[in-house]
Design a protein around this motif. Structure first.
Motif, PDB file in Angstrom:
ATOM      1  N   GLU A 155       0.813  -1.211   0.000  1.00 25.89           N
ATOM      2  CA  GLU A 155       0.000   0.000   0.000  1.00 25.89           C
ATOM      3  C   GLU A 155       0.848   1.263   0.000  1.00 25.89           C
ATOM      4  OE1 GLU A 155      -3.230   0.256  -0.635  1.00 25.89           O
ATOM      5  OE2 GLU A 155      -2.978  -1.882  -1.001  1.00 25.89           O
ATOM      6  N   GLU A 156       1.968   1.259   0.711  1.00 23.38           N
ATOM      7  CA  GLU A 156       2.846   2.425   0.683  1.00 23.38           C
ATOM      8  C   GLU A 156       3.425   2.630  -0.717  1.00 23.38           C
ATOM      9  OE1 GLU A 156       5.912   2.930   3.543  1.00 23.38           O
ATOM     10  OE2 GLU A 156       4.584   2.646   5.278  1.00 23.38           O
ATOM     11  N   PHE A 157       3.825   1.546  -1.360  1.00 24.65           N
ATOM     12  CA  PHE A 157       4.349   1.670  -2.719  1.00 24.65           C
ATOM     13  C   PHE A 157       3.261   2.144  -3.671  1.00 24.65           C
ATOM     14  CE2 PHE A 157       8.210  -0.496  -1.450  1.00 24.65           C
ATOM     15  CZ  PHE A 157       9.146  -0.010  -2.344  1.00 24.65           C
ATOM     16  N   TYR A 158       2.053   1.644  -3.490  1.00 20.50           N
ATOM     17  CA  TYR A 158       0.940   2.089  -4.325  1.00 20.50           C
ATOM     18  C   TYR A 158       0.720   3.593  -4.168  1.00 20.50           C
ATOM     19  CZ  TYR A 158      -3.883   2.988  -5.723  1.00 20.50           C
ATOM     20  OH  TYR A 158      -5.002   3.532  -6.291  1.00 20.50           O
ATOM     21  N   ARG A 159       0.666   4.065  -2.936  1.00 17.73           N
ATOM     22  CA  ARG A 159       0.398   5.487  -2.699  1.00 17.73           C
ATOM     23  C   ARG A 159       1.548   6.361  -3.212  1.00 17.73           C
ATOM     24  NH1 ARG A 159      -1.658   3.369   2.212  1.00 17.73           N
ATOM     25  NH2 ARG A 159       0.282   3.896   3.304  1.00 17.73           N
ATOM     26  N   ALA A 160       2.775   5.898  -3.024  1.00 20.66           N
ATOM     27  CA  ALA A 160       3.926   6.678  -3.486  1.00 20.66           C
ATOM     28  C   ALA A 160       3.927   6.794  -5.005  1.00 20.66           C
ATOM     29  CB  ALA A 160       5.224   6.038  -3.002  1.00 20.66           C
ATOM     30  N   ALA A 161       3.645   5.695  -5.689  1.00 21.42           N
ATOM     31  CA  ALA A 161       3.597   5.713  -7.158  1.00 21.42           C
ATOM     32  C   ALA A 161       2.464   6.600  -7.647  1.00 21.42           C
ATOM     33  CB  ALA A 161       3.429   4.294  -7.687  1.00 21.42           C
ATOM     34  N   ALA A 162       1.304   6.468  -7.015  1.00 21.16           N
ATOM     35  CA  ALA A 162       0.153   7.276  -7.424  1.00 21.16           C
ATOM     36  C   ALA A 162       0.429   8.767  -7.227  1.00 21.16           C
ATOM     37  CB  ALA A 162      -1.080   6.852  -6.628  1.00 21.16           C
ATOM     38  N   ALA A 163       1.173   9.115  -6.179  1.00 25.98           N
ATOM     39  CA  ALA A 163       1.471  10.521  -5.919  1.00 25.98           C
ATOM     40  C   ALA A 163       2.366  11.105  -7.009  1.00 25.98           C
ATOM     41  CB  ALA A 163       2.133  10.673  -4.559  1.00 25.98           C
ATOM     42  N   GLU A 164       3.367  10.338  -7.466  1.00 25.81           N
ATOM     43  CA  GLU A 164       4.228  10.836  -8.539  1.00 25.81           C
ATOM     44  C   GLU A 164       3.427  11.019  -9.826  1.00 25.81           C
ATOM     45  OE1 GLU A 164       7.528  11.825  -8.000  1.00 25.81           O
ATOM     46  OE2 GLU A 164       6.788  11.454  -5.962  1.00 25.81           O
ATOM     47  N   ILE A 165       2.526  10.097 -10.107  1.00 27.32           N
ATOM     48  CA  ILE A 165       1.693  10.208 -11.308  1.00 27.32           C
ATOM     49  C   ILE A 165       0.781  11.433 -11.207  1.00 27.32           C
ATOM     50  CG2 ILE A 165      -0.158   9.095 -12.616  1.00 27.32           C
ATOM     51  CD1 ILE A 165       1.142   6.388 -11.799  1.00 27.32           C
ATOM     52  N   THR A 166       0.198  11.647 -10.041  1.00 25.73           N
ATOM     53  CA  THR A 166      -0.647  12.823  -9.835  1.00 25.73           C
ATOM     54  C   THR A 166       0.131  14.109 -10.074  1.00 25.73           C
ATOM     55  OG1 THR A 166      -2.045  11.649  -8.250  1.00 25.73           O
ATOM     56  CG2 THR A 166      -2.042  14.066  -8.137  1.00 25.73           C
TER      57      THR A 166
END
Length: 395
Positions: A155-166
């Motif tokens: 979940e941390e990796f998911y959120r970190a990746a999503a933040a860079e995409i955002t």
């Protein structure tokens, strides 16, 4: 703009189009590639290519503009303005060297995304940028100390990746193995769990993006393939079975052979001795791995892991890499495709970048000799045009 008296290389087919005139419109796109000399108005913007050979502008697929040498000098708390100044200088150098498009795969303070915005406003001169923002690393992993984003668990990796995409990233970079930079580091050490890789891939797919993996060893590559990763960097140790698994229409490997074959450049840039020795020690395995990839038919693209406009033994790093890839077994046409049409396909811009044909952007370079006969012609790029604008050598 008209570029006349030109020999044009079709990088898809290898066809040589002799004595052509290329028109680029006001929108920066190629209008036509004419076989007959055009009748031009007296006030037309004309560049006489004088019998030189035109190629698409070069594309570097593994770029770091903000990197500091030696790596241990990186200040993770650096003022973002300083990061941007350093990165803008490298970007300008790359463009001057003929590299009209770059894929950044980790920049401190998301400098690539900032530069892209500045270039769009006309405030800086830079290649077209496809950016990752910051890479995502495990705590204590290969990205530690490089101002990456750190995460643990799916979940941390998911959120970190999503933040860079955002924030504007076109792709997400992760480190699935160790590397060659740190003292005692091993490139066959696995650094991410299946779920962590899966979390990043999930975030990417939700936004129609893809994942780029720093990957030193075949075991980790097979692990990441199973989780949906499609873009792999380095492949220092690759067996034949894994090479065959990497053959597919949407799977790409960026060999970065120059990482293990640029001792003079590393010393000139004050690399620490352990980094130099670890790179040299990996050189033989690295070359054999890429030769296996070539024999298997893996799609290879050009990338340097260094600022691509830096000179390595007198030539831009991106050209140095292309020549190394040819020495490893690519044909001249395949080597040119790795830095043009295939690279554009990886970046998902192959419908308008990476070829010289109507509708494509007017990114062009000129060299004196026929590059299909001798790739050394790219050691001397004498003209650079980006989007129909002469960057260098038009006078």
């Amino acid at each position: 703009m008209w570029l006349v008296n030109a020999n044009v290389v079709d990088v898809l087919t290898g066809e040589k189009l002799l004595d052509r005139a290329v028109q680029v419109g006001e929108d920066g796109r190629i209008v036509e590639v004419a076989s007959a000399p055009p009748v031009l108005a007296k006030d037309a913007d004309v560049v006489d290519v004088a019998g030189r050979w035109l190629l698409p502008g070069l594309i570097s697929c593994h770029t770091h503009l903000s990197v500091v040498f030696p790596f241990s000098d990186t200040d993770e708390q650096e003022d973002p303005a300083i990061t941007a100044y350093r990165s803008a200088t490298r970007a300008h150098q790359a463009l001057q060297a003929g590299i009209t498009t770059i894929r950044c795969v980790h920049e401190q303070n998301q400098a690539d995304l900032s530069l892209r915005r500045a270039a769009a406003r006309g405030w800086i001169s830079a290649p077209r940028i496809r950016g990752a923002g910051r890479a995502v690393s495990t705590v204590g992993g290969h990205g530690e100390g490089a101002a990456a984003v750190y995460a643990t668990g799916e979940e941390e990796f998911y959120r970190a990746a999503a933040a860079e995409i955002t924030d504007g990233a076109d792709h997400v970079k992760i480190f699935i193995t160790g590397g060659l930079a740190k003292k005692g580091e091993n490139y066959d050490t696995l650094e991410m769990a299946d779920g962590e890789i899966r979390g990043v891939v999930r975030a990417a797919h939700e936004h129609d993006k893809y994942v780029v993996a720093h990957s030193g060893d075949a075991v980790a590559i097979r692990q990441a393939l199973a989780q949906g990763v499609t873009s792999f960097e380095h492949a220092y140790r690759l067996d034949e079975e894994t090479a065959r698994m990497l053959v597919g229409p949407n799977i790409f490997v960026t060999p970065t052979l120059c990482v293990t074959r640029s001792e003079s450049w590393m010393r000139a840039n004050h690399f620490e001795e352990h980094s130099i020795q670890q790179a040299l020690a990996a050189a033989d395995d690295h070359l054999l791995s890429i030769q296996r990839a070539i024999r298997a038919g893996v799609t290879l693209v050009n990338g340097t892991d260094y600022p691509p406009g830096d000179l390595v033994d007198g030539v831009p790093a991106a050209v140095h890499e292309m020549l190394l890839m040819a020495d490893a077994g690519l044909t001249p046409l395949q080597a040119l495709q790795s830095i043009s049409s295939q690279a554009a396909r990886l970046l998902r811009i192959d419908d308008h970048v990476g070829q010289i044909r109507p509708g494509f952007v007017g990114d062009l370079i000129a060299v004196d000799g026929d590059p299909l006969a001798d790739l050394d012609a790219l050691r001397n790029i004498s003209l650079v045009v980006q989007g129909g604008r002469a960057v260098r050598g038009a006078a």
